[in-house]
Scaffold this active site. Structure first.
Site, short mmCIF file in Angstrom:
data_model
loop_
_atom_site.label_atom_id
_atom_site.label_comp_id
_atom_site.label_asym_id
_atom_site.label_seq_id
_atom_site.Cartn_x
_atom_site.Cartn_y
_atom_site.Cartn_z
N ASN A 58 0.86 -1.18 0.00
CA ASN A 58 0.00 0.00 0.00
C ASN A 58 0.90 1.24 0.00
OD1 ASN A 58 -1.75 2.08 0.56
ND2 ASN A 58 -2.58 1.19 2.43
N ARG A 97 -11.07 17.05 7.38
CA ARG A 97 -11.85 17.38 6.17
C ARG A 97 -13.25 17.85 6.55
NH1 ARG A 97 -10.71 11.65 3.64
NH2 ARG A 97 -8.44 11.69 3.69
N GLU A 106 -8.16 -4.59 5.54
CA GLU A 106 -8.07 -4.35 4.11
C GLU A 106 -6.98 -5.22 3.47
OE1 GLU A 106 -9.05 0.20 3.46
OE2 GLU A 106 -8.30 -0.16 5.47
#
Ligand code: AMP
Length: 403
Positions: A7, A241, A384
């Site tokens: 990743n 965010r 994941e």
């Protein structure tokens, strides 16, 4: 089969070596600060403590080579030679509309990832760096790309289109894609398993609540809506965010403050969210601590975050015509009983009832709803890397069959 899961970020490489037989992690770690001062390799063989090696790492290729050297090291390695790695699974953030599933890496797939660099400029280029580096070092090893967006390709147009002129979609691919797909897929499948049901028989709302956060409505095994959109900025209020705002705010602020698009982007992505509201931290641990000590802005940030998650849960129950289970995952979702309780407060009308004792769980797979709660609520630690390893195995088998 031994799968090397990679990743790559712009300055980091997270990795795991997974033996798919028994789904067991042989080694894992992180390369950090690539191209910067203080770069280092962290390597944990077989569940042991991490070994840190400070070393100059100018680019991703050197980083990958260092990881391979550590994996085959005669003292701390877990394999004898690089040839024992059967395949590499790469996490790729954006697959656009071209990839509704993981894909064996071919020139066509690489071109597809390149084509998405425009809409994922921070993520796809480093993902490609990782692919190129592995291809140079292991040219004969099969590789698979596992896309964060693929799971959400099942969303219907009514959920993924914006209310913009249709040409913006046709010309620029402007639509909602969604992210965290491997995580939503994994935890929804686990939740169905914990319910003793087939995932194709149940409606599940998955809440991936980490520094980046998104929800997905998973109806009978397919994502039918998710809170992130064209980019990971949409939806929930996150660590830094802003999530959903009136789009007119952007042009208004740019004019008022005379800031550039880049400066505006920085404000929305890095200086907003619970950090911007609290003025204190993007880390929910700090916020919980400060709120309990009476800091009103930390309390407000937590209230805003939990309120928005609750609203999305309500809207996704409506989108699916009901809900059978809710799943919490990622740093905050897995660890914070306080936040899970706050989110679920007021959802009794939907049939959601949390058991306060079960809800104390941290980082362990567990049902946290009360006996008899109509909607089951679970904590499921996300994995994941395991999804990437499983997909890599599945596609390598298919490639072998088709040869
Ligand atoms: P992730 O992006 O999945 O690594 O999650 C990071 C977020 O999870 C950060 O905001 C952390 O504060 C939050 N987090 C991790 N552990 C805890 C915890 N025990 N209590 C509250 N928040 C936590």
């Amino acid at each position: 089969m031994i799968v090397f899961v990679v990743n790559c970020g712009s300055s980091s490489i997270k990795y795991q070596l997974i033996n798919t037989q028994g789904e067991y992690v042989m080694a894992k770690g992180l390369v950090e600060r690539i191209g910067m001062e203080g770069s280092a390799l962290h390597y944990s063989p077989d569940g042991a403590a991490a070994i840190e090696t400070k070393v100059d790492i100018p680019d991703h290729k050197v980083g990958i080579q260092l990881i391979i050297d550590a994996l085959i090291d005669k003292d701390n390695g877990v394999i004898h030679s690089m040839d024992e790695i059967d395949a590499v699974g790469h996490r790729v953030v954006h697959g656009g509309e071209r990839f509704a599933d993981s894909a064996p890496i071919t020139p066509y797939v690489i071109q597809g990832i390149i084509d998405c660099c425009d809409i994922a400029p921070l993520h796809n280029p480093p993902n490609l760096e990782g692919i190129y580096a592995c291809q140079k070092i292991m040219p004969d090893t099969p590789m698979v790309a596992v896309f964060d967006t693929a799971f959400h390709q099942s969303m219907p147009p009514a959920a993924y289109l914006y209310g913009l002129p249709y040409e913006e979609y046709e010309n620029y691919g402007l639509r909602r894609y969604g992210f965290h797909g491997t995580s939503h897929k994994y935890v929804s499948m686990r939740a169905a398993r914990l319910m003793g049901e087939d995932v194709t028989d149940v409606r599940i709302i998955t809440c991936h609540l980490g520094n980046g956060a998104s929800l997905a409505a998973v109806k009978y095994g397919h994502s039918v809506d998710t809170s992130m959109g064209f980019t990971p900025l949409e939806g929930l209020i996150m660590g830094t965010r802003c999530g959903e705002i009136d789009p007119a705010v952007v042009t208004y602020l740019m004019e008022k403050k005379g800031v550039t698009a880049e400066e505006m982007d920085d404000e929305l992505n890095r200086r907003s969210g619970v950090l911007g509201i609290s003025g204190l931290s993007s880390d929910f641990r700090d916020l919980e601590y400060a709120a309990k000590a009476g800091n009103p802005r930390a309390e407000l940030a937590i209230d805003m975050f939990s309120y928005r998650v609750r609203k999305f849960i309500g809207s996704y129950a409506a989108a699916m015509g009901g809900v059978d289970a809710i799943v919490f995952t990622a740093g905050l979702g897995e660890n914070s009983g306080f936040m899970r309780k706050k989110i679920c407060q007021g959802l009794k009308f939907l049939g959601v009832e949390i058991d306060p004792v079960r809800n104390e769980v941290r980082g362990k797979e567990c049902e946290i709803s009360k006996e008899g709660s109509r909607v089951k609520v679970f904590v499921v630690p996300t994995n994941e890397e395991l999804v990437i390893a499983r997909d890599t195995l599945r596609l390598c088998r298919r490639m072998r069959r088709n040869k």
